[in-house]
Write a protein that holds these residues in place. Structure first.
Motif, short mmCIF file in Angstrom:
data_model
loop_
_atom_site.label_atom_id
_atom_site.label_comp_id
_atom_site.label_asym_id
_atom_site.label_seq_id
_atom_site.Cartn_x
_atom_site.Cartn_y
_atom_site.Cartn_z
N PRO A 184 0.84 -1.21 0.00
CA PRO A 184 0.00 0.00 0.00
C PRO A 184 0.87 1.25 0.00
N LEU A 185 0.33 2.34 -0.55
CA LEU A 185 1.13 3.56 -0.69
C LEU A 185 1.62 4.08 0.66
N GLY A 186 0.80 3.96 1.69
CA GLY A 186 1.23 4.41 3.01
C GLY A 186 2.44 3.65 3.51
N ARG A 187 2.48 2.35 3.22
CA ARG A 187 3.61 1.54 3.62
C ARG A 187 4.85 1.87 2.80
N VAL A 188 4.64 2.18 1.50
CA VAL A 188 5.77 2.58 0.65
C VAL A 188 6.40 3.86 1.20
N LEU A 189 5.58 4.82 1.60
CA LEU A 189 6.09 6.07 2.16
C LEU A 189 6.87 5.82 3.44
N GLY A 190 6.49 4.76 4.17
CA GLY A 190 7.17 4.45 5.41
C GLY A 190 8.46 3.66 5.26
N ILE A 191 8.79 3.23 4.05
CA ILE A 191 10.05 2.51 3.82
C ILE A 191 11.21 3.44 4.19
N ASP A 313 8.22 1.62 -8.56
CA ASP A 313 7.31 2.39 -9.41
C ASP A 313 6.41 3.30 -8.56
N ALA A 314 5.84 2.76 -7.48
CA ALA A 314 4.99 3.57 -6.61
C ALA A 314 5.81 4.68 -5.95
N ALA A 315 7.03 4.34 -5.51
CA ALA A 315 7.88 5.35 -4.87
C ALA A 315 8.27 6.43 -5.87
N ASN A 316 8.54 6.03 -7.11
CA ASN A 316 8.91 7.02 -8.12
C ASN A 316 7.72 7.89 -8.52
N ALA A 317 6.50 7.36 -8.38
CA ALA A 317 5.33 8.21 -8.59
C ALA A 317 5.28 9.30 -7.53
N MET A 318 5.62 8.93 -6.29
CA MET A 318 5.70 9.94 -5.23
C MET A 318 6.82 10.93 -5.53
N LEU A 319 7.95 10.42 -6.04
CA LEU A 319 9.07 11.30 -6.40
C LEU A 319 8.63 12.29 -7.47
N THR A 320 7.91 11.78 -8.47
CA THR A 320 7.41 12.65 -9.54
C THR A 320 6.48 13.72 -8.98
N THR A 321 5.63 13.32 -8.03
CA THR A 321 4.72 14.27 -7.39
C THR A 321 5.50 15.35 -6.65
N SER A 322 6.51 14.94 -5.88
CA SER A 322 7.32 15.91 -5.15
C SER A 322 8.07 16.83 -6.10
N PHE A 323 8.61 16.24 -7.18
CA PHE A 323 9.34 16.99 -8.20
C PHE A 323 8.46 18.10 -8.77
N ASN A 324 7.23 17.74 -9.11
CA ASN A 324 6.35 18.69 -9.77
C ASN A 324 5.66 19.63 -8.81
N LEU A 325 5.52 19.23 -7.55
CA LEU A 325 5.10 20.20 -6.54
C LEU A 325 6.12 21.33 -6.45
N ALA A 326 7.39 20.96 -6.57
CA ALA A 326 8.45 21.97 -6.55
C ALA A 326 8.35 22.88 -7.77
N ILE A 327 8.06 22.30 -8.93
CA ILE A 327 7.91 23.10 -10.15
C ILE A 327 6.73 24.06 -10.02
N PHE A 328 5.62 23.53 -9.51
CA PHE A 328 4.43 24.37 -9.31
C PHE A 328 4.74 25.50 -8.33
N ALA A 329 5.37 25.16 -7.21
CA ALA A 329 5.69 26.17 -6.21
C ALA A 329 6.64 27.22 -6.78
N ALA A 330 7.61 26.77 -7.57
CA ALA A 330 8.56 27.71 -8.17
C ALA A 330 7.87 28.66 -9.13
N GLY A 331 6.93 28.12 -9.92
CA GLY A 331 6.20 28.98 -10.84
C GLY A 331 5.38 30.03 -10.11
N ALA A 332 4.72 29.62 -9.03
CA ALA A 332 3.88 30.54 -8.27
C ALA A 332 4.72 31.56 -7.50
N VAL A 333 5.72 31.07 -6.75
CA VAL A 333 6.56 31.97 -5.96
C VAL A 333 7.37 32.88 -6.88
N GLY A 334 7.90 32.30 -7.95
CA GLY A 334 8.67 33.10 -8.90
C GLY A 334 7.86 34.21 -9.52
#
Length: 373
Positions: A184-191, A313-334
């Motif tokens: 489960p995704l919660g368990r993946v995050l806890g690795i 794959d599930a962990a990299n989906a989280m990585l992709t989410t974190s990556f793009n949260l940063a892009i979104f935040a940079a666009g807004a803050v910038g």
């Protein structure tokens, strides 16, 4: 796979070299035009984890082709968009398919290679990123400034068709993740190590995109004699050097390689901060910045793949989410910074965030970026 990464990254970063054209063509401010990047990023954020969760058991090749088809549609609609709002929706859809592709590409590349060469295989698959930065985005910026920004997105649609044909006949298939190994995704995050890597991804990519998204505005406000397309070309060529270094050392020196890359961000930011109307100083900073960024995605995805194991794959989906949260935040803050106090403060933000990322990598010596690895 490298060509797929090229399409994903070029589609994502193309607006960075076209902000003046987008602003004039759609009758919005440059800060608003920067939301082309933010809309794409938020699409990735919202779609990456659900898309990978729903497709973990699917065979990889049909999934790859479906993602490329999504980019064909999104870029075509962007090229034909009659208004800013329609273009933003198309960018959001493109970002959603980016979440799908980035969530599965890393695991796919590692899965079809021998275990002892998994890191190098991922580095090769990720060469699309620096090539897009070195050639694609500057070329798209030149095309947009020459014949109009819509033609840049139309060219991406044509390229998607070409890559789909090659993928159909050249890319080997691979099975999805077996049901018995899907945590489960919660368990993946806890690795152990996964949460630390996600934090490093967000802070490091926020440092990068804060300046990269608004590079045209930075060059203009600093009165540097550099065109955005030329600057992006230099950055991308330097990034090719970064991915080469990463490919050579990643399977035996991941921690040291990551620390060196983030530290180089601090140096590059310092050069940019003091490059007051100095073209040479600015170019030096861009080269260092490109080298530091070139292997970043490979380093982070390799660390995540090794920490998460079967659930990469599930962990990299989280990585992709974190990556793009940063892009979104940079666009807004910038946008707030550029339209408010000015783009000259962006290098200072880059330095501060990179220092935080160095500390996080240092703290993750046990599971995220283990000592001796």
């Amino acid at each position: 796979m490298a060509c797929t990464g090229f399409i994903v990254i070029m589609t994502e970063t193309l607006p960075a070299g076209l902000l003046p054209q987008l602003s004039a063509g759609l009758d919005v401010s440059e800060g608003s035009a920067g939301q082309f990047v933010s809309a794409y990023a938020i699409g990735t954020v919202l779609a990456a984890i659900p898309a990978i969760t729903l497709t973990r058991g699917m065979r990889r090749k049909p999934l790859l082709l479906a993602g490329l088809l999504g980019f064909l549609v999104a870029n075509t609609v962007t090229a034909l968009a009659p208004s800013f709002s329609v273009a933003l929706v198309a960018r959001f859809v493109g970002g959603a398919f980016s979440g799908l592709l980035w969530g599965m590409l890393a695991g796919y590349a590692r899965r079809i290679a021998a275990p002892e060469h998994a890191g190098r295989a991922l580095a090769i698959a990720m060469t699309g990123t620096p090539v897009a930065l070195a050639v694609g985005t500057p070329l798209g910026a030149w095309l947009g400034s020459t014949v109009g920004w819509r033609w840049s997105f139309a060219a991406m649609s044509l390229l998607s068709i070409v890559v789909m044909v090659f993928a159909k006949y050249l890319v080997p298939d691979a099975p999805g993740q077996a049901a018995r190994t899907r945590a489960p995704l919660g368990r993946v995050l806890g690795i152990p190590g996964v949460a630390t890597i996600l934090a490093v991804v967000f802070v490091w990519m926020l440092a990068h995109n804060l300046l990269y998204t608004y590079i045209a505005s930075y060059l203009q406000q600093m009165r540097l004699a550099l065109r955005p397309d030329l600057t992006l070309l230099v950055f991308g060529l330097a990034a090719l050097g970064g991915i080469w270094f990463t490919g050579v050392f990643i399977d035996r020196a991941l921690r040291r390689l990551t620390l060196a890359s983030v530290a180089l961000f601090v140096v590059a930011g310092a050069f940019l901060a003091v490059a007051q109307q100095s073209t040479v100083g600015a170019l030096t900073a861009v080269v260092l910045w490109g080298i530091a960024f070139g292997g970043a995605a490979t380093q982070l995805q390799t660390a995540m793949g090794e920490a998460a194991g079967d659930n990469a794959d599930a962990a990299n989906a989280m990585l992709t989410t974190s990556f793009n949260l940063a892009i979104f935040a940079a666009g807004a803050v910038g946008a707030v910074l550029v339209d408010g106090v000015g783009a000259r403060v962006l290098p200072a933000g880059m330095i501060a965030l990179a220092v935080v990322a160095i500390i996080m990598v240092g703290v993750g010596r046990r599971a995220a970026f283990p000592t001796g690895r």
